[in-house]
Design an enzyme around this catalytic site. Structure first.
Site, PDB file in Angstrom:
ATOM      1  CG  ASP A  63     -46.925  18.459  39.556  1.00  0.00           C
ATOM      2  OD1 ASP A  63     -47.096  17.358  40.281  1.00  0.00           O
ATOM      3  OD2 ASP A  63     -45.669  18.608  39.034  1.00  0.00           O
ATOM      4  CG  HIS A  90     -42.714  16.310  39.330  1.00  0.00           C
ATOM      5  ND1 HIS A  90     -44.177  16.391  39.286  1.00  0.00           N
ATOM      6  CD2 HIS A  90     -42.327  15.088  39.617  1.00  0.00           C
ATOM      7  CE1 HIS A  90     -44.511  15.295  39.282  1.00  0.00           C
ATOM      8  NE2 HIS A  90     -43.693  14.562  39.430  1.00  0.00           N
TER       9      HIS A  90
HETATM   10  N1  LIG Z   1     -42.595  13.553  36.366  1.00  0.00           N
HETATM   11  C1  LIG Z   1     -43.643  12.836  36.690  1.00  0.00           C
HETATM   12  O1  LIG Z   1     -44.802  13.100  36.492  1.00  0.00           O
HETATM   13  C2  LIG Z   1     -43.705  11.315  37.092  1.00  0.00           C
HETATM   14  C3  LIG Z   1     -44.768  10.682  37.534  1.00  0.00           C
HETATM   15  C4  LIG Z   1     -44.647   9.373  37.780  1.00  0.00           C
HETATM   16  C5  LIG Z   1     -43.484   8.812  37.956  1.00  0.00           C
HETATM   17  N2  LIG Z   1     -42.236   9.493  37.434  1.00  0.00           N
HETATM   18  C6  LIG Z   1     -40.955   8.975  37.471  1.00  0.00           C
HETATM   19  O2  LIG Z   1     -40.776   7.970  36.533  1.00  0.00           O
HETATM   20  C7  LIG Z   1     -39.829   7.052  36.727  1.00  0.00           C
HETATM   21  C8  LIG Z   1     -40.438   5.609  36.445  1.00  0.00           C
HETATM   22  O3  LIG Z   1     -41.444   5.390  37.277  1.00  0.00           O
HETATM   23  P1  LIG Z   1     -42.036   3.973  37.300  1.00  0.00           P
HETATM   24  O4  LIG Z   1     -43.390   3.905  38.373  1.00  0.00           O
HETATM   25  O5  LIG Z   1     -42.595   3.455  35.965  1.00  0.00           O
HETATM   26  O6  LIG Z   1     -41.115   3.030  37.868  1.00  0.00           O
HETATM   27  P2  LIG Z   1     -40.922   1.614  37.867  1.00  0.00           P
HETATM   28  O7  LIG Z   1     -40.284   1.136  39.089  1.00  0.00           O
HETATM   29  O8  LIG Z   1     -42.359   0.836  37.522  1.00  0.00           O
HETATM   30  O9  LIG Z   1     -40.245   1.197  36.607  1.00  0.00           O
HETATM   31  C9  LIG Z   1     -38.729   1.506  36.332  1.00  0.00           C
HETATM   32  C10 LIG Z   1     -38.318   0.550  35.438  1.00  0.00           C
HETATM   33  O10 LIG Z   1     -36.910   0.817  35.481  1.00  0.00           O
HETATM   34  C11 LIG Z   1     -36.215  -0.404  35.409  1.00  0.00           C
HETATM   35  N3  LIG Z   1     -34.900  -0.472  36.125  1.00  0.00           N
HETATM   36  C12 LIG Z   1     -34.859  -0.146  37.323  1.00  0.00           C
HETATM   37  N4  LIG Z   1     -33.208   0.019  37.596  1.00  0.00           N
HETATM   38  C13 LIG Z   1     -32.641  -0.168  36.302  1.00  0.00           C
HETATM   39  C14 LIG Z   1     -31.347  -0.346  36.057  1.00  0.00           C
HETATM   40  N5  LIG Z   1     -30.295   0.007  37.048  1.00  0.00           N
HETATM   41  N6  LIG Z   1     -31.098  -0.418  34.814  1.00  0.00           N
HETATM   42  C15 LIG Z   1     -31.905  -0.562  33.888  1.00  0.00           C
HETATM   43  N7  LIG Z   1     -33.317  -0.542  34.319  1.00  0.00           N
HETATM   44  C16 LIG Z   1     -33.604  -0.315  35.537  1.00  0.00           C
HETATM   45  C17 LIG Z   1     -37.067  -1.236  36.007  1.00  0.00           C
HETATM   46  O11 LIG Z   1     -36.845  -2.877  35.789  1.00  0.00           O
HETATM   47  C18 LIG Z   1     -38.586  -0.878  35.767  1.00  0.00           C
HETATM   48  O12 LIG Z   1     -39.170  -1.456  34.364  1.00  0.00           O
HETATM   49  C19 LIG Z   1     -39.492   7.124  38.087  1.00  0.00           C
HETATM   50  O13 LIG Z   1     -38.146   7.890  38.133  1.00  0.00           O
HETATM   51  C20 LIG Z   1     -40.807   7.891  38.620  1.00  0.00           C
HETATM   52  O14 LIG Z   1     -40.388   8.600  39.855  1.00  0.00           O
HETATM   53  C21 LIG Z   1     -42.661  10.725  37.336  1.00  0.00           C
HETATM   54  O1  LIG Z   2     -42.521   9.035  41.420  1.00  0.00           O
HETATM   55  C1  LIG Z   2     -43.019   9.516  42.236  1.00  0.00           C
HETATM   56  O2  LIG Z   2     -42.532   9.674  43.678  1.00  0.00           O
HETATM   57  C2  LIG Z   2     -44.168  10.471  42.162  1.00  0.00           C
HETATM   58  C3  LIG Z   2     -44.402  10.945  40.892  1.00  0.00           C
HETATM   59  O3  LIG Z   2     -43.674  11.837  40.470  1.00  0.00           O
HETATM   60  C4  LIG Z   2     -45.989  11.610  40.777  1.00  0.00           C
HETATM   61  O4  LIG Z   2     -46.109  12.691  40.373  1.00  0.00           O
HETATM   62  O5  LIG Z   2     -46.857  10.681  40.545  1.00  0.00           O
END
Ligand SMILES: NC(=O)c1ccc[n+]([C@@H]2O[C@H](COP(=O)([O-])OP(=O)(O)OC[C@H]3O[C@@H](n4cnc5c(N)ncnc54)[C@H](O)[C@@H]3O)[C@@H](O)[C@H]2O)c1
Ligand SMILES: O=C(O)C[C@H](O)C(=O)O
Length: 226
Positions: A63, A90
């Protein structure tokens, strides 16, 4: 390993693993919904007797990265020269950029404040929608994660003056968790800074943010206590 558990259950299991295998770790938690996953982790750590509020940090750095970028665009500056405190949480309206406290000191029109606040609050959703089912922000999340982990490591090393925003156990508001600027040191978030003077627009945003945050925190806590 693919696991058949639901996401919150999977997340809880991971936290139980932390209590067993690295109970003294400084945990940077980036999995969403951060506003609920941090309270879930805290409950799991409390149950195991390993909870140290200084060592559990929800990563809200993305953010700040977005806010610095969007504000820099408006100011015609390099984002690296801009510092926007982003407090609250967030997700959506819980993401509260404090545009009255931007460094270097600057001012915005009411229209710019509305547009910037909206873009910063919805930046994540914008990416999720653009990727249409193919996940969320990937590279920018990695960038934010590295930037935050690096700050924690510099704090652990004993560097002074490491201050970043993070979602932590907090007494800054009446809520048990809140994102604000924290000073990172050898033992984690060693100092939590208050919000500073807010303008009327930000005070209204804070009330909205707290309402939604309270519900998300409660959801996380009751998931573990159920
Ligand atoms: N805080 C932040 O700034 C921020 C920003 C972006 C994403 N995120 C969060 O980070 C996390 C990951 O995001 P992403 O875009 O990489 O997601 P993604 O869907 O690309 O990856 C998720 C991974 O988890 C695995 N997975 C899903 N279910 C599973 C299970 N039951 N057991 C084992 N593995 C499992 C999937 O195979 C995949 O590799 C999410 O929670 C997303 O919301 C946070
Ligand atoms: O995973 C999301 O829903 C959004 C993520 O937290 C982001 O800020 O890009």
């Amino acid at each position: 390993m693919i696991c058949s558990k639901s996401m919150p259950e999977l997340f809880k299991t991971l936290c139980e693993g932390i209590t067993k295998f690295c109970p003294n770790a400084i945990v940077n938690l980036i999995s969403n919904p951060v506003n609920s996953t941090v309270p879930i982790a805290a409950e799991v750590f409390k149950r195991a007797g390993t909870f140290d509020p200084k060592r559990l940090l929800g990563v809200t750095m993305l953010d700040v990265v977005r806010a610095n970028t969007f504000v820099a665009e408006v100011l015609g500056r390099d984002p690296r020269e801009v510092d926007v405190p982003v407090v609250g949480g967030h997700a959506g309206v819980t993401i509260l950029p404090l545009l009255s406290q931007v460094k270097p000191t600057c001012s915005f029109t009411p229209k710019e404040i509305d547009q910037l606040t909206d873009r910063i609050q919805n930046g994540g959703t914008e990416v999720v929608e653009a990727k249409a089912g193919a996940g969320s922000a990937t590279l920018s999340m990695a960038y934010a994660a590295v930037k935050f982990a690096d700050a924690c490591l510099r704090g652990l090393r004993g560097d002074s003056g490491i201050v970043e925003c993070a979602f932590v156990a907090s007494q800054v508001t009446e809520l048990p968790f809140f994102a604000s600027k924290v000073r990172l040191g050898r033992t984690g978030a060693e100092e939590i800074f208050s919000l500073g003077p807010l303008n009327e627009y930000e005070r209204a945003g804070l009330e909205k943010a707290k309402k939604e945050l309270a519900a998300s925190i409660e959801k996380g806590v009751s998931f573990v206590r159920k």
